[in-house]
Design a protein around this motif. Structure first.
Motif, short mmCIF file in Angstrom:
data_model
loop_
_atom_site.label_atom_id
_atom_site.label_comp_id
_atom_site.label_asym_id
_atom_site.label_seq_id
_atom_site.Cartn_x
_atom_site.Cartn_y
_atom_site.Cartn_z
N THR A 257 0.84 -1.19 0.00
CA THR A 257 0.00 0.00 0.00
C THR A 257 0.87 1.24 0.00
N TRP A 258 0.29 2.39 -0.27
CA TRP A 258 1.07 3.63 -0.25
C TRP A 258 1.66 3.87 1.13
N GLN A 259 0.92 3.48 2.19
CA GLN A 259 1.38 3.69 3.56
C GLN A 259 2.44 2.66 3.96
N ASP A 260 2.35 1.45 3.43
CA ASP A 260 3.30 0.40 3.75
C ASP A 260 3.67 -0.31 2.44
N LYS A 261 4.72 0.19 1.80
CA LYS A 261 5.07 -0.26 0.45
C LYS A 261 5.81 -1.59 0.44
N GLY A 262 6.30 -2.01 1.60
CA GLY A 262 7.10 -3.22 1.68
C GLY A 262 8.56 -2.89 1.90
N ASP A 263 9.31 -3.90 2.34
CA ASP A 263 10.72 -3.71 2.65
C ASP A 263 11.57 -4.01 1.43
N ALA A 264 12.65 -3.25 1.28
CA ALA A 264 13.51 -3.41 0.11
C ALA A 264 14.28 -4.72 0.12
N THR A 265 14.62 -5.24 1.29
CA THR A 265 15.48 -6.42 1.36
C THR A 265 14.87 -7.59 2.12
N VAL A 266 13.85 -7.33 2.93
CA VAL A 266 13.21 -8.39 3.72
C VAL A 266 11.85 -8.68 3.10
N PHE A 267 11.78 -9.76 2.33
CA PHE A 267 10.53 -10.11 1.67
C PHE A 267 10.56 -11.60 1.36
N ASP A 268 9.38 -12.18 1.14
CA ASP A 268 9.32 -13.59 0.80
C ASP A 268 8.97 -13.77 -0.67
N THR A 269 8.83 -15.02 -1.08
CA THR A 269 8.58 -15.30 -2.49
C THR A 269 7.24 -14.74 -2.94
N GLY A 270 6.23 -14.78 -2.06
CA GLY A 270 4.93 -14.20 -2.40
C GLY A 270 5.04 -12.71 -2.67
N ASP A 271 5.82 -12.00 -1.83
CA ASP A 271 6.04 -10.57 -2.06
C ASP A 271 6.74 -10.35 -3.41
N TYR A 272 7.69 -11.21 -3.71
CA TYR A 272 8.42 -11.09 -4.98
C TYR A 272 7.47 -11.21 -6.17
N TYR A 273 6.64 -12.26 -6.17
CA TYR A 273 5.74 -12.46 -7.30
C TYR A 273 4.73 -11.31 -7.42
N ARG A 274 4.25 -10.81 -6.30
CA ARG A 274 3.32 -9.67 -6.36
C ARG A 274 4.03 -8.45 -6.96
N THR A 275 5.31 -8.30 -6.64
CA THR A 275 6.09 -7.20 -7.22
C THR A 275 6.17 -7.35 -8.74
N MET A 276 6.44 -8.55 -9.20
CA MET A 276 6.60 -8.75 -10.64
C MET A 276 5.28 -8.57 -11.38
N VAL A 277 4.16 -8.90 -10.75
CA VAL A 277 2.86 -8.63 -11.36
C VAL A 277 2.68 -7.12 -11.54
N GLN A 278 3.03 -6.36 -10.52
CA GLN A 278 2.90 -4.91 -10.62
C GLN A 278 3.87 -4.34 -11.65
N ALA A 279 5.07 -4.89 -11.74
CA ALA A 279 6.03 -4.42 -12.74
C ALA A 279 5.52 -4.69 -14.15
N ALA A 280 4.97 -5.88 -14.38
CA ALA A 280 4.48 -6.23 -15.71
C ALA A 280 3.30 -5.37 -16.12
N ARG A 281 2.62 -4.76 -15.17
CA ARG A 281 1.46 -3.93 -15.49
C ARG A 281 1.83 -2.70 -16.31
N VAL A 282 3.10 -2.35 -16.34
CA VAL A 282 3.50 -1.19 -17.13
C VAL A 282 3.15 -1.38 -18.60
N ASP A 283 3.11 -2.62 -19.08
CA ASP A 283 2.71 -2.89 -20.46
C ASP A 283 1.26 -2.49 -20.70
N GLU A 284 0.38 -2.88 -19.78
CA GLU A 284 -1.04 -2.50 -19.87
C GLU A 284 -1.20 -0.98 -19.90
#
Length: 509
Positions: A257-284
């Motif tokens: 969320t805007w208030q809690d964007k996530g940690d730059a270095t402490v994250f799990d695989t689920g956080d990683y995949y959610r990040t890549m979904v958001q990154a891929a959205r740039v195409d849309e």
């Protein structure tokens, strides 16, 4: 290598649109330690510098063939008054940077320092003018000061400050985020302002301005349509008005969320995949804004500029929350590689992109250590360096007859293989990413209309997605030679380890 491979057909003899080098652009704002302690350390610093500009930063960025640099903001641009940043440094008035940390800005890094930086980098300047709190005259005078030769009030002022000849400055931003920090305007309000400012930003001599209107946030397609209407009517007879040549959009990859964007270095695989979904959205998003623009400008005379993009995490613990300092991991590098594949596919409309930001802020290329003075190249830096051969190269279309592997991420399917290719000066560069954190992938490159010789490959990966470079261990995530590429009857077979970015380069036979 696995038995099953993803088939990918590339016609080496059918070049497409040119991938502008400006898609590899950068952004430097008066924010945190980007300018001061990043680019600029002052002439009295023990760190080697030229006029206060840090030379190891310059050297690192020159290795990327950095094409342009956007400055002074960002939000800062719309409270920056350029005349406060010229003349003797000890006489320049200070100001408060209300957007970023509420700290005092001494204006020691101003117009002349920025232009000197661009000259050292070999990069074109992209200046964002103050529309939010500035005046039309103020911006018009800045254009005159920088680009006019001969004699005029601004020319005389420039010469009095030590610069005889004008600079060449094509790229001018008509404000920044006018829907938010740049004035909280409606699209209609901003469109009227852009018409005024764009009209009075004049071409002087041979310096022809490329005016970039402050465009939409994310998926605000209505904002884009409002600006396109200002430039002309619908249909094939569209002749864009002369007061702007492009419009921008902004999109940040934020899985939280805007208030809690996530940690730059402490994250799990689920956080990683959610990040890549958001990154891929740039195409849309680029597709959506391009579709709106196509209705008004089917000839694609008006450029689209993504002049802020990148990951945005919670700041590093113990740092000023207004300075936006964050670490940079292998995950960030893969966000960048996916973005570039998207940018390449949209090369016929997307004319520039600027990662936010170059040094010490958000998804930076470079981190500098304030204690030791050490310089760290981030994983994202290495993606830019490995991909630099795409700059001003002709796009090569990649056909994927069987599609690519994907993975379920909550309610969506994430393609886990991304790729793009280009040719220039008799060489071909192919970029491939495996986003899967558990499964390797093999790509069967069916190269038609030619063959490649002198094939070389590099890989960027590490043992963990959270891996990052530090002053103590600066090379944890760094490119190395990739041996798992072999010739086949039809081309090449490339093995992609988990969470990896690979480039394959060869000479056209």
């Amino acid at each position: 290598m696995t038995d099953q491979a993803v088939p990918a057909i590339i016609n080496l003899d059918v070049p497409g649109p040119v991938i502008s080098r400006h898609l590899y652009g950068h952004f430097a704002e008066h924010l945190g330690r980007c300018i001061y302690d990043g680019f600029y350390v002052g002439e009295d610093s023990d760190i080697p510098n030229a006029g206060g500009i840090r030379l190891d930063v310059v050297e690192a960025l020159r290795a990327l063939n950095i094409p342009n640099l956007r400055w002074p903001g960002g939000c800062f641009a719309d409270e920056y008054h350029w005349m406060d940043g010229i003349g003797p440094r000890d006489r320049r008035p200070a100001m408060v940077n209300t957007h970023w940390g509420n700290v005092e800005e001494n204006n020691h890094f101003g117009t002349h320092e920025f232009m000197a930086l661009c000259e050292l980098l070999g990069a074109e300047p992209y200046i964002s003018g103050n529309v939010g709190s500035g005046t039309v005259r103020e911006m018009s005078d800045w254009v005159e000061y920088l680009t006019r030769e001969g004699d005029s009030p601004m020319v005389r002022l420039r010469k009095a400050n030590g610069r005889e000849e004008p600079w060449r400055v094509r790229f001018w931003g008509l404000g920044n985020e006018a829907w938010g920090c740049g004035g909280h305007m409606s699209a209609e309000q901003y469109a009227a302002e852009a018409r005024r400012f764009g009209t009075y930003c004049r071409d002087h001599g041979e310096n022809k301005l490329y005016r970039i209107a402050a465009g939409a946030n994310s998926d605000d397609y209505a904002w884009t349509e409002t600006l396109m209407k200002q430039l002309g009517g619908l249909g094939c007879a569209y002749r864009p008005a002369a007061f702007m040549q492009a419009l921008s959009m902004h999109y940040y990859t934020i899985p939280g969320t805007w208030q809690d964007k996530g940690d730059a270095t402490v994250f799990d695989t689920g956080d990683y995949y959610r990040t890549m979904v958001q990154a891929a959205r740039v195409d849309e998003l680029i597709t959506g804004h391009s579709a709106v623009m196509d209705c008004y400008d089917p000839g694609r005379n008006v450029g689209l500029v993504l002049d802020e993009w990148g990951t945005w995490w919670n700041v590093e613990p113990g740092t000023n929350p207004g300075f936006l300092y964050q670490q940079n991991t292998l995950r960030d590098a893969l966000v960048a590689s996916v973005h570039f594949d998207v940018f390449h596919r949209h090369a016929d409309r997307l004319v520039m992109a600027n990662i936010a930001q170059t040094v010490n802020v958000l998804q930076a290329m470079i981190l500098t250590d304030p204690g030791s003075g050490a310089l760290v190249l981030t994983p994202t830096y290495h993606v830019f360096e490995m991909n630099k051969g795409h700059q001003d190269a002709a796009l090569l279309r990649i056909d994927l007859p069987a599609g690519v592997p994907d993975r379920a991420v909550e309610s969506v399917r994430l393609p886990t293989v991304s790729m793009s290719a280009s040719r220039k000066d008799g060489r071909v560069l192919i970029s491939l990413s495996n986003l899967d954190a558990a499964e390797t992938a093999d790509i069967e490159l069916d190269l038609r209309g030619g063959a490649l010789t002198d094939v070389r490959s590099r890989i960027l990966t590490s043992g963990g997605l959270q891996d990052h470079n530090t002053p103590e261990v600066p090379g944890i995530v760094a490119p190395r030679v990739h041996e798992q590429v072999k010739e086949t009857a039809s081309g090449l077979r490339v093995h992609l380890p988990v969470h990896s970015f690979v480039t394959v380069e060869g000479r056209l036979a």
